[in-house]
Design a protein around this motif. Structure first.
Motif, mmCIF file in Angstrom:
data_model
loop_
_atom_site.group_PDB
_atom_site.id
_atom_site.type_symbol
_atom_site.label_atom_id
_atom_site.label_comp_id
_atom_site.label_asym_id
_atom_site.label_seq_id
_atom_site.Cartn_x
_atom_site.Cartn_y
_atom_site.Cartn_z
ATOM 1 N N GLU A 1 -1.461 -6.861 -7.192
ATOM 2 C CA GLU A 1 -2.505 -5.787 -7.233
ATOM 3 C C GLU A 1 -1.748 -4.313 -7.068
ATOM 4 O O GLU A 1 -2.192 -3.406 -6.697
ATOM 5 C CB GLU A 1 -3.504 -5.875 -6.333
ATOM 6 N N CYS A 2 -0.518 -4.389 -7.740
ATOM 7 C CA CYS A 2 0.145 -3.040 -7.272
ATOM 8 C C CYS A 2 -0.028 -2.276 -9.031
ATOM 9 O O CYS A 2 -0.361 -2.945 -9.701
ATOM 10 C CB CYS A 2 1.370 -3.114 -7.058
ATOM 11 N N SER B 1 5.403 -12.373 -7.772
ATOM 12 C CA SER B 1 3.809 -12.639 -8.040
ATOM 13 C C SER B 1 3.262 -11.265 -8.726
ATOM 14 O O SER B 1 3.607 -10.086 -8.068
ATOM 15 C CB SER B 1 2.997 -12.752 -6.782
ATOM 16 N N LEU B 2 2.747 -11.154 -9.539
ATOM 17 C CA LEU B 2 2.151 -9.998 -10.289
ATOM 18 C C LEU B 2 0.579 -10.050 -10.441
ATOM 19 O O LEU B 2 0.066 -9.447 -11.251
ATOM 20 C CB LEU B 2 2.879 -9.335 -11.496
ATOM 21 N N ARG B 3 0.127 -10.825 -9.543
ATOM 22 C CA ARG B 3 -1.625 -11.291 -9.981
ATOM 23 C C ARG B 3 -2.336 -9.940 -9.527
ATOM 24 O O ARG B 3 -1.852 -9.210 -8.693
ATOM 25 C CB ARG B 3 -1.885 -12.153 -8.720
ATOM 26 N N GLY B 4 -3.061 -9.535 -10.700
ATOM 27 C CA GLY B 4 -4.058 -8.521 -10.505
ATOM 28 C C GLY B 4 -3.338 -7.164 -10.706
ATOM 29 O O GLY B 4 -4.005 -6.148 -10.330
ATOM 30 N N LEU C 1 0.933 -1.266 0.011
ATOM 31 C CA LEU C 1 0.034 -0.036 -0.020
ATOM 32 C C LEU C 1 1.051 1.339 0.051
ATOM 33 O O LEU C 1 0.279 2.471 0.199
ATOM 34 C CB LEU C 1 -1.068 -0.049 1.279
ATOM 35 N N ALA C 2 2.093 1.198 -0.010
ATOM 36 C CA ALA C 2 2.924 2.363 -0.241
ATOM 37 C C ALA C 2 2.936 3.146 -1.454
ATOM 38 O O ALA C 2 2.557 2.482 -2.606
ATOM 39 C CB ALA C 2 4.594 1.991 -0.012
ATOM 40 N N ASN C 3 3.300 4.372 -1.674
ATOM 41 C CA ASN C 3 3.116 5.309 -2.629
ATOM 42 C C ASN C 3 4.529 5.432 -3.078
ATOM 43 O O ASN C 3 5.295 6.143 -2.620
ATOM 44 C CB ASN C 3 2.266 6.440 -2.546
ATOM 45 N N GLY D 1 11.777 -11.021 -2.401
ATOM 46 C CA GLY D 1 11.006 -11.479 -1.138
ATOM 47 C C GLY D 1 10.120 -10.233 -0.444
ATOM 48 O O GLY D 1 9.479 -10.521 0.347
ATOM 49 N N ALA D 2 10.254 -9.167 -0.803
ATOM 50 C CA ALA D 2 9.603 -8.219 -0.363
ATOM 51 C C ALA D 2 8.136 -8.102 -0.658
ATOM 52 O O ALA D 2 7.874 -8.736 -1.601
ATOM 53 C CB ALA D 2 10.275 -6.454 -0.975
ATOM 54 N N ASN D 3 7.135 -7.408 0.267
ATOM 55 C CA ASN D 3 5.858 -7.422 -0.028
ATOM 56 C C ASN D 3 5.645 -5.864 -0.512
ATOM 57 O O ASN D 3 5.622 -5.170 0.271
ATOM 58 C CB ASN D 3 5.124 -7.723 1.340
ATOM 59 N N VAL D 4 5.266 -5.990 -1.817
ATOM 60 C CA VAL D 4 4.857 -4.699 -2.302
ATOM 61 C C VAL D 4 3.490 -4.531 -2.836
ATOM 62 O O VAL D 4 2.973 -3.827 -3.655
ATOM 63 C CB VAL D 4 5.810 -4.303 -3.474
ATOM 64 N N SER D 5 2.601 -5.369 -2.356
ATOM 65 C CA SER D 5 1.298 -5.904 -2.719
ATOM 66 C C SER D 5 0.413 -4.251 -2.671
ATOM 67 O O SER D 5 0.603 -3.616 -1.648
ATOM 68 C CB SER D 5 0.515 -6.893 -1.987
#
Length: 419
Positions: free
Chosen positions: A174-175, A191-194, A113-115, A149-153
């Motif tokens: 979903e990014c 993962s680039l899902r959505g 959720l970061a910008n 391994g970072a979470n950028v969702s």
């Protein structure tokens, strides 16, 4: 002439109390209050410090060790984090607009959720001049940005620089990656899902075994990247030749609809665009489409800012990533529509009065509003029954300091997140 060994930068260790004092002075600096002082803390060690929600715009933390720190909801616009060690740190909902993250290590970090609009995550090298010779430098390899391994969702990475970044097995689900540069980047098993992936440069990128399921992938030349084993299930790609060929027909229908609206039904006719792919139309910003029928239509990624869609039928439509800022959506039916990552800032979603004692409620039941931006939107009596609002942004009760010099597109006012 032999160069003297470069002196290692002094490593200052900062604890929570010291960090709070320095940040307080920096916040006064940002607010232009007397006694404020910009935070410049290079090559420091600041571990396990919590600076969540603080205003750190324009800080300089070059080369600092900031492992396991918390920057959730912090404002880090234009911050210099060049070569910083941010492994295991948390930036949930943080603003990193135009931040300098070249050579930063973000392995295992949480950037959901970061910008990160226009953030720079390319490779970087820190050179330290020797005090005497002015020629000697700190010798080390050029460090690529690390997001393994970072979470950028759910993050916004529009127009960001990710050239040569290492993001193996990272979660970009979903990014938004519009206009981003991924030249030579390693996203193997990511993962680039959505995700919204539009106009992205992937030359030489490693996308092997990456998961693009349910993503929007448009204006991207995947032939320039390594894609062996990549999963593209239910991917929305560029409009088909047939959809493009129908552009003239749809344009004529829209023109007739506009005439029908502006003449109060005396001439023209209402448009029925059910199931159509409207993306070849380009921008429909400011259009008068009151009461249009576009059930199950595809408008993903389109610019619909300030559009008039009062009473429109858009149930089941694909509106992922659309710009609906300041749009009039009163009384429209969005039941089951996909509005993931849509920009609905200042949109009108309240009820539409159509008789002296009657009104039509805007319907968003069972709609997908994941990671949508609803700041300052007028929701009124909107029907949100069973709508998915995970990660959606809404206006906070108390706004933070806002930099009036920044572009409206990079607005990072305070907000709350639906979880």
């Amino acid at each position: 002439m032999a160069l003297k060994p470069a002196k290692q930068p002094e490593r200052v260790r900062v604890n929570q109390r010291e960090a709070d004092l320095m940040v307080a002075a920096h916040e006064w600096f940002v607010a232009r209050k007397p006694g404020g002082r910009r935070l410049v803390l290079r090559f420091a060690i600041m571990e396990d410090v919590d600076l969540s929600g603080r205003d750190l715009a324009d800080v300089d933390l070059t080369g600092s060790t900031l492992v396991r720190c918390k920057f959730d909801r912090a404002r880090l616009a234009r911050a210099c984090l060049f070569g910083a060690d941010l492994q295991g740190s948390s930036f949930v909902g943080a603003s990193l607009i135009r931040a300098d993250l070249r050579g930063a290590r973000l392995k295992g970090a949480n950037l959901s959720l970061a910008n990160l609009t226009q953030a720079d995550l390319r490779a970087g090298r820190i050179a330290i001049s020797d005090e005497d010779t002015k020629f000697a430098v700190l010798r080390h390899k050029v460090a690529a940005g690390q997001l393994d391994g970072a979470n950028v969702s759910g993050a916004v990475l529009d127009r960001s620089r990710l050239d040569d970044v290492s993001a193996a097995a990272a979660d970009f689900s979903e990014c938004s990656m519009r206009g981003a540069k991924l030249v030579g980047a390693n996203l193997k098993n990511a993962s680039l899902r959505g995700a919204m992936i539009d106009n992205v440069d992937v030359r030489g990128a490693n996308l092997e075994s990456a998961d693009f399921s349910d993503a929007v992938v448009t204006r991207v030349d995947l032939t320039q990247a390594r894609t062996m084993g990549a999963v593209m299930d239910r991917c929305l790609c560029d409009p088909s030749a047939d959809a493009t060929a129908r552009g003239a027909v749809i344009f004529a229908r829209l023109a007739a609809h506009r005439e029908w609206v502006t003449t109060g039904g005396k001439s023209g006719e209402p448009a029925v665009l059910d199931g159509e792919d409207l993306r070849p139309m380009g921008s429909l910003a400011g259009a008068f489409l009151t009461a249009v029928s576009a059930r199950n239509a595809c408008l993903a990624g389109m610019n619909l800012g300030r559009i008039s869609l009062q009473g429109a039928q858009l149930d089941g439509a694909d509106l992922r990533g659309v710009n609906l800022r300041e749009a009039d959506l009163r009384g429209a039916n969005f039941s089951g529509a996909n509005l993931g990552q849509a920009d609905l800032r200042r949109a009108m979603l309240s009820s539409l009065p159509f008789k002296a004692d009657r009104e039509k409620i805007t319907a968003l039941e069972q709609a997908n509003l994941r990671f949508a931006d609803l700041r300052e939107a007028d929701l009124g009596e909107t029907d949100l029954a069973q709508a998915d609002l995970h990660g959606a942004k809404r206006t906070a009760l108390v706004p933070t300091v806002v930099d009036t010099a920044q572009d409206d597109d990079d607005d990072d006012d305070s907000f709350v997140i639906d979880m």
